[in-house]
Design a protein around this motif. Sequence first.
Motif, short mmCIF file in Angstrom:
data_model
loop_
_atom_site.label_atom_id
_atom_site.label_comp_id
_atom_site.label_asym_id
_atom_site.label_seq_id
_atom_site.Cartn_x
_atom_site.Cartn_y
_atom_site.Cartn_z
N GLY A 185 0.84 -1.19 0.00
CA GLY A 185 0.00 0.00 0.00
C GLY A 185 0.87 1.24 0.00
N ALA A 186 0.26 2.39 0.16
CA ALA A 186 1.00 3.65 0.14
C ALA A 186 2.01 3.69 1.29
N GLN A 187 3.19 4.25 1.02
CA GLN A 187 4.24 4.41 2.02
C GLN A 187 4.75 5.85 1.97
N ALA A 191 13.58 -3.60 -4.67
CA ALA A 191 12.91 -4.42 -5.67
C ALA A 191 13.79 -4.61 -6.90
N GLN A 192 14.44 -3.53 -7.33
CA GLN A 192 15.35 -3.62 -8.47
C GLN A 192 16.55 -4.51 -8.14
N GLU A 193 17.06 -4.37 -6.94
CA GLU A 193 18.21 -5.15 -6.50
C GLU A 193 17.89 -6.64 -6.48
N LYS A 194 16.66 -6.99 -6.06
CA LYS A 194 16.29 -8.39 -5.90
C LYS A 194 15.56 -8.97 -7.11
N GLY A 195 15.29 -8.15 -8.10
CA GLY A 195 14.62 -8.64 -9.29
C GLY A 195 13.15 -8.93 -9.06
N ALA A 196 12.54 -8.20 -8.13
CA ALA A 196 11.12 -8.38 -7.84
C ALA A 196 10.28 -7.29 -8.50
N GLU A 197 9.07 -7.62 -8.84
CA GLU A 197 8.14 -6.63 -9.38
C GLU A 197 7.35 -6.03 -8.24
N LEU A 198 7.52 -4.73 -8.00
CA LEU A 198 6.84 -4.04 -6.91
C LEU A 198 5.57 -3.38 -7.43
N ILE A 199 4.45 -3.74 -6.86
CA ILE A 199 3.15 -3.23 -7.31
C ILE A 199 2.49 -2.46 -6.17
N TRP A 200 2.12 -1.20 -6.45
CA TRP A 200 1.48 -0.36 -5.44
C TRP A 200 -0.03 -0.57 -5.48
N VAL A 201 -0.62 -0.72 -4.33
CA VAL A 201 -2.04 -1.07 -4.20
C VAL A 201 -2.84 0.15 -3.74
N ALA A 221 -7.44 -4.53 3.79
CA ALA A 221 -8.26 -5.46 3.02
C ALA A 221 -7.91 -5.41 1.53
N ARG A 222 -7.66 -4.20 1.04
CA ARG A 222 -7.33 -4.06 -0.39
C ARG A 222 -6.00 -4.76 -0.70
N LEU A 223 -5.03 -4.64 0.19
CA LEU A 223 -3.77 -5.33 0.00
C LEU A 223 -3.98 -6.84 0.01
N ALA A 224 -4.80 -7.32 0.94
CA ALA A 224 -5.07 -8.75 1.04
C ALA A 224 -5.73 -9.28 -0.23
N MET A 225 -6.61 -8.50 -0.84
CA MET A 225 -7.26 -8.91 -2.08
C MET A 225 -6.24 -9.15 -3.18
N GLU A 226 -5.24 -8.27 -3.26
CA GLU A 226 -4.22 -8.43 -4.29
C GLU A 226 -3.30 -9.61 -4.00
N LEU A 227 -2.96 -9.80 -2.74
CA LEU A 227 -2.11 -10.94 -2.37
C LEU A 227 -2.81 -12.26 -2.71
#
Length: 573
Positions: A264-266, A278-288, A311-317
């Motif tokens: 979520g927002a940070q 995320a770039q360092e680890k090769g992960a795709e970071l998606i903002w919810v 809840a919105r984060l949980a839906m995406e997970l």
Amino acid sequence: MSTSLSATAASVEESDPQNGFPPTRPRNYADAVNALNTLQSNANTIAMVARSLNASYPRISLREMCGWVHRVGYSPSDFDALNIVHVAGTKGKGSACAFTSRILQEYAPLVLPPGRQKIGLYTSPHLCNVRERIRIDGKPLSEDLFAKYFFEVWDRLQETKPQLPPETDAGNVSGDPQMMAMPMYFRYLTLMAWHVFLRENVGMVVMEVGIGGEHDSTNVVERPVATGITLLGIDHVNVLGDTVEKIAWHKAGIMKNGVRCFSGAQVEGAKGVMVERAQEKGAELIWVPNGSELKGKVELGLQGDFQWATARLAMELAREAVRKVSGGKMEIGFEGGIPKEMVRALKEARWPGRCQVLRDKVKSNVEWCLDGAHTIDSMEAVGRWFAKREWKGEDGKGKGERRRKRVLIFNQQVREAKKLLKALHGTLVLVREEQHIAPSISSLSTAAEAKVEKEPLFHHAIFTTNITYKNNCVKPELMFAVSEHDNRTIQELTVQRELENEWRVLENGVPTSLCRSLEEAVEVARGLAGEGEETVVLVTGSLHLVGGVLTVLKWNEEEEEEEEVVVVVVEKA
């Protein structure tokens, strides 16, 4: 050579007198709890670990955990079969895990093969009993299963225990896995959770990080199906650092190459670090999104405005987990509205000890509002939640103050307790003064900068220790809530006296009480409620506090008949 635990583990019916268990009867749940408590981290051990974090310990902590994993009979790659959703964060990660787990229960029959449609959930800490940490389909592990799997892991570790010099103990942080006879409390339960989920044929697992992420014992997981990071804030500064940027670095450590990470927002500082990681680890970071679009469309089973974002984060997970487990064959779309499975799951999700409301069994005119908030951000959120109930009506739309007596029960034994108390007080003041939810009062040096109404926020404030019962007695499963604290500080009520003095500055003239036990605190609160006088008690400051109060109230999540409670006596300093 590594041997499979399922083939060699000793049965729970077997006993080993050398380990302190009676050889004449099966080992039971009480025996498991007592054994687990021998792995507790006392204040001295925690201080030693904290000091070592400035040296080499972080770099070898996961190596130690991998060593125990192998000693139990597994390899980290074995856990890939559990399809783990790994969740870190400062605020709301337990709630996010609860929402995600409940959603996955709805989809399990659609994407998992027969015989593997169970959903596991691993969280910490527990409130009333340690079985809460390991759940299957939302329910805590039974006492019999807990004992069975506990001793399977215990016996395997005992069988592979290295020969140690006499002065070596379980708290050793030398960095050599072979010098660690047994893992400490949290690590042991993490090992046990993986063992339980594999033996019980669980198809998907939602796993909450303990502290941080990068060096957390749960992070031996190699290929989760998704990772998530909830709202970040300042906490565990002795381990993670004293800025949100340092903390974000640790939390983002759960990101994995090729695995989507949702957040979520940070705040900007944390967001920038997360992007770099995320770039360092090769992960795709998606903002919810923050979940505001869900209002009016779904009902949440957990109270508090902040739960919409959770809840919105949980839906995406959950959506990502379903996509990965189904091999991309099932994509949950939101274009045509929120699927009925998610609507049902979000409504039925439960997470005790967070914005929890219950009616007293002994005195029906007493209502309990409980939340284990223990950071500035979470304390402000609890203040807004409670204020909306008291001064704006339960649904946040009413006007005027609810005419009932208000009592506060507060404790925080480790963190900066006075700052948390100020955050709670300041939030309540601003909400009542301005009749709207203030965004934040963290910048206030003192809540006295805001005008205080003549009517007190609380008619009585109680400051207590986390000792469960009178006469220094603690429920064995809650020993972890007091063992990590300095005993003399508890006995002398040092923190409680400081909090009482602070409250007298914030709310001059409001009566206060100091209690040595939660049982005493509950009795005082009940006694303040006159016959037929509607009274509300807010309990906050620590999950340990909330769990202890729920235990004294004899609240039972499983709605089973209460059994006689066993207690242990804490020796006075």
